[in-house]
Design a protein around this motif. Structure first.
Motif, PDB file in Angstrom:
ATOM      1  N   ASP A 256      50.520  36.902  35.431  1.00 52.07           N
ATOM      2  CA  ASP A 256      50.683  35.707  36.232  1.00 52.07           C
ATOM      3  C   ASP A 256      50.239  34.447  35.531  1.00 52.07           C
ATOM      4  OD1 ASP A 256      47.687  35.771  36.716  1.00 52.07           O
ATOM      5  OD2 ASP A 256      48.332  37.650  37.598  1.00 52.07           O
ATOM      6  N   LEU A 257      49.576  34.626  34.399  1.00 56.30           N
ATOM      7  CA  LEU A 257      48.982  33.424  33.788  1.00 56.30           C
ATOM      8  C   LEU A 257      49.983  32.703  32.903  1.00 56.30           C
ATOM      9  CD1 LEU A 257      46.183  32.083  33.810  1.00 56.30           C
ATOM     10  CD2 LEU A 257      45.774  33.167  31.624  1.00 56.30           C
TER      11      LEU A 257
ATOM     12  N   ILE B  53      44.145  38.535  35.095  1.00 58.14           N
ATOM     13  CA  ILE B  53      42.815  38.241  35.643  1.00 58.14           C
ATOM     14  C   ILE B  53      41.861  39.416  35.379  1.00 58.14           C
ATOM     15  CG2 ILE B  53      43.388  39.055  37.992  1.00 58.14           C
ATOM     16  CD1 ILE B  53      41.105  36.077  37.084  1.00 58.14           C
TER      17      ILE B  53
ATOM     18  N   GLN C 212      40.973  32.272  34.987  1.00 58.69           N
ATOM     19  CA  GLN C 212      42.016  31.653  35.813  1.00 58.69           C
ATOM     20  C   GLN C 212      43.109  32.650  36.154  1.00 58.69           C
ATOM     21  OE1 GLN C 212      43.227  27.470  35.211  1.00 58.69           O
ATOM     22  NE2 GLN C 212      45.196  28.286  34.563  1.00 58.69           N
ATOM     23  N   GLN C 213      43.585  32.539  37.383  1.00 54.81           N
ATOM     24  CA  GLN C 213      44.742  33.335  37.801  1.00 54.81           C
ATOM     25  C   GLN C 213      45.797  32.362  38.300  1.00 54.81           C
ATOM     26  OE1 GLN C 213      44.415  35.601  41.448  1.00 54.81           O
ATOM     27  NE2 GLN C 213      45.587  37.313  40.620  1.00 54.81           N
ATOM     28  N   GLY C 214      46.952  32.342  37.652  1.00 52.29           N
ATOM     29  CA  GLY C 214      48.002  31.402  38.031  1.00 52.29           C
ATOM     30  C   GLY C 214      48.977  32.007  39.018  1.00 52.29           C
TER      31      GLY C 214
END
Lengths: 488, 252
Positions: free
Chosen positions: B251-252, A289, A319-321
């Protein structure tokens, strides 16, 4: 000279570009939007930055009531999911009548921005087809509900399209770009840019977004046209490559392909220099991010400093998943919030360095919030399940920050009562703490769109269902409702 | 969990009340009603009314610092922008005094800690802000990280001006301002040696100074600044390494 076919040339030049850039193949659609988009450019600059928290962020642990902590604690403490009261970062929103709340302890940079009045919380936002003020309304079969509630892909789609009643192929970021095309006359770069791949949010009717990689890739390499050198053969090949794009333009598919390729070539020229951020507020940050927001910051800087770009309006998507925390929520959400907080703070500071502190507004989106009632137990493994209404953060100098915004629910407050089940004044869909939203995605988005310059006359073109909800502007941005001259 | 200033001193709203006399139950309810009236006035944009209502809430229930926070917020919004007149500065002093009292009772509270600088900026009192930041940085009662943050804030305007001077080709003045900024940043690093942000700003200050030295043909100074810059960049990397959470997996 080596013989090179037309197909070889196109694939050679387009291999880098076509995978990243999608553009309208239907130029005729432009005329459909022309009536809405008038050619008078504003002289100011504004940008919206959508930060999608993919997976469904548990906003119950992002914003926690301190006044009334007992209700929260009663549901979450035993399972090890409650944030201890002493760790919460206290906030006192003027809208809440003296009640105090706390932000998650890993949001300390955003908490500092809260203190500076640059962060607001919008409470209990979610996908809605029509207002559902009470649990009885939710349970009334005659009332329309969003399709596929609690499903990741569907709810992500609705958040990005703002259409909970039907599936559509355009997002509200792209539709904003459609109606404000007048703001960027003659622009080569599209208004919406995604640093998180192609998504529906940034797709318009006439607008197609640019997708770029994060800051690990220099902007000058994003559309680098490889395969050409300064040799005579190469120069001749490049001349042929340029000339060939003017051929067969009467064939729609060829024309579309040529236009896409030409636009990539043009953007490559604009991105020829890779701007450096000085000071680099992202120093030491390495999360995805942070890299995405750093790339956004570099594009904003490039646009500011480059006469060749000169965009007055930009929309970004990052986007941050990782928010689908059915398990291990305590540690995983803490790590995600830490990365988010630092990255958003670095981004805001960079915008201030650029003189754009109050011209760029970042805001969160997410599939949904999560059940107040934990799934499992034990701080090492406890998680939560899919829910509905969630709290969201808005960050920027134009934000009327340090406050909560929203619409009163059945408890007479914009913040839901954290009580499970069928109890008067609560808005639980069942018995697990899935809050029925009191603010529709349309209201949240329309507030951002009005600040961005979408006129009231054009709001229905962007948000067809907005008329079902009141108010259209939640008031968290200043100046609210500044319609863009010439784009009305 | 990382140890940062916001966590050093926990959120102690509940305990603040012990310093004050307890209100009777009826007063608490009346105070809440006043605070809610203040919130409604705030939402309607009637800030003077809001401030008065929050003031009445404080009088009825002095145990709740949130009412003081809300009154300070409302009074802050009432300050005239870019107005250095005596009455406006007096109002500014009143609001700053409220925040300072709140922070003295809860020295780690980030909401309180960050509230004041924007008030000076709103009024346009740059000199006042510098004095206030200096006082905060020198206040031993505050957490070191908070004092360091004040020093960093005090350095930022010099860095901004230095960047503008450098962009306009006035390298000598740019170097002077960057040097002033660097002195503050280095003082901040004594208090909080692990701040990646402060290390990064110091790199920027050194870059401006180095550019000026090169422009002026001062090779000895250039060499010294180059060495400092290498070390400063390593310090950023080391501070980032020490901060385990900066190494979060992607994290992506």
């Amino acid at each position: 000279m080596t013989s090179i076919s037309r197909r070889d040339l196109l694939s050679l030049g387009g291999c880098a570009a076509l995978g990243l850039f999608a553009r309208s193949a239907a130029a005729s659609r432009l005329s459909a939007m022309a009536a809405l988009a008038e050619p008078l450019a504003p002289t100011d600059y504004r940008a919206l930055v959508a930060v999608f928290l993919a997976g469904g962020n548990d906003s119950n642990n992002m914003v926690v009531p301190v006044t009334g902590y007992a209700a929260y604690s009663a549901v979450r403490s035993a399972a090890g999911l409650a944030i201890p009261q002493a760790q919460l970062l206290g906030v006192t929103p003027p809208a809440m009548g003296g009640a105090t709340f706390g932000l998650h302890p890993e949001l300390s940079e955003l908490h500092a921005l809260w203190g500076q009045g640059k962060v607001a919380v919008v409470c209990n936002v979610g996908t809605l087809v029509e207002p559902l003020p009470t649990r009885a309304d939710y349970r009334n079969a005659a009332k329309k509900k969003p399709y596929q509630l609690f499903s990741h892909s569907d709810q992500q789609g609705i958040w990005q399209t703002s259409r909970a009643d039907t599936r559509v192929q355009t997002g509200w970021g792209g539709r904003i770009a459609d109606v404000l095309a007048c703001a960027n006359p003659g622009a080569i770069l599209p208004m919406p840019i995604s640093v998180a791949g192609i998504n529906v949010f940034a797709q318009g009717v006439a607008t197609r977004p640019l997708a770029v990689p994060d800051s690990d890739t220099s902007l000058s390499n994003v559309f680098a046209l490889s395969g050409f050198s300064s040799s005579a053969e190469s120069i001749a090949r490049r001349a042929a490559f340029d000339a060939i794009r003017g051929q067969d333009v009467h064939l729609p598919l060829v024309r579309a392909s040529n236009e896409t390729l030409q636009q990539a070539v043009d953007i490559a020229a604009l991105f020829g220099t890779n701007p450096t951020l000085s000071p680099d507020r992202f120093s030491g940050l390495s999360t995805s991010i942070s890299r995405q927001l750093k790339q956004v910051a570099k594009i904003v800087k490039l646009n500011r400093d480059s006469a060749g770009l000169g965009l007055n309006r930009q929309v970004f998507f990052v986007q941050q998943g990782g928010y689908d925390t059915h398990q291990n929520q305590i540690s995983e959400q803490a790590a995600l919030f830490d990365g988010l907080s630092r990255a958003l703070s670095a981004f805001q500071l960079t915008m201030e360095d650029l003189g754009y502190g109050d011209r760029v507004t970042a805001f969160t989106l997410s599939d949904f919030s999560r059940t107040l009632q934990p799934a499992g137990s034990g701080s090492g493994s406890v998680g939560t399940d899919h829910a509905w209404g969630s709290h969201h953060l808005v960050v920027g100098g134009a934000v009327q920050g340090g406050n909560f915004y929203g619409v009163n629910g059945p408890n007479g407050s914009i913040f839901p009562s954290l009580v499970l089940g069928d109890v008067a004044g609560t808005s639980d869909t069942d018995s697990r703490g899935r809050w029925i939203p009191t603010v529709a995605v349309e209201q949240y988005a329309a507030t951002l769109a009005r600040w961005f310059g979408v006129s009231d006359a054009n709001l229905p073109a962007v948000f067809p269902n907005l008329h079902r909800f009141a108010p259209a502007d939640l008031g968290f941005l200043s100046p609210p409702g500044s319609g863009l001259p010439g784009c009305a | 969990m990382r140890a940062r200033f916001s966590l050093l001193v926990p959120f102690v709203v509940a305990t603040l009340g012990t310093a004050f006399a307890r209100p009777v139950r009826g007063d608490e309810a009346a105070a809440r009603a006043e605070a809610e009236a203040g919130s409604r006035a705030w939402a309607a944009g009637e800030l003077q009314k809001a401030a008065e209502a929050f003031g009445r809430a404080i009088a009825l229930d002095p145990t709740r610092p949130s009412y003081s926070v809300l009154r300070a917020r409302a009074l802050g919004e009432l300050l005239a922008e870019d107005d250095l007149s005596a009455p406006n500065l007096a109002r500014l002093a009143t609001v700053v005094g409220i925040w300072d009292e709140l922070l003295a009772a809860d020295p780690g509270n980030g909401e309180y800690a960050q509230a004041v600088p924007r008030l000076f900026e709103r009024v346009g009192d740059r000199a006042g802000l510098e004095r206030w930041l200096a006082a905060r940085a020198a206040n031993p009662a505050l957490a070191p990280a908070l004092r360091a943050a004040a020093l960093r804030s005090a350095a930022e305007p010099f860095l901004g001006r230095a960047s503008r001077e450098a962009a306009d080709g006035r390298h000598s003045e740019a170097a002077r301002l960057a040097g002033l900024a660097r002195a503050r940043l280095e003082a901040a690093l004594v208090l909080d040696p692990d701040s990646v942000a402060t290390h990064a700003l110091r790199v920027h200050a050194l870059e401006v100074e180095l550019a000026a030295a090169r422009q002026g043909g001062d090779s000895a100074r250039s060499s010294r600044l180059e060495r400092l810059l290498v070390h400063a960049r390593q310090s950023v990397a080391r501070a980032a390494e020490r901060d385990e959470e900066l190494q979060s997996p992607d994290d992506l």
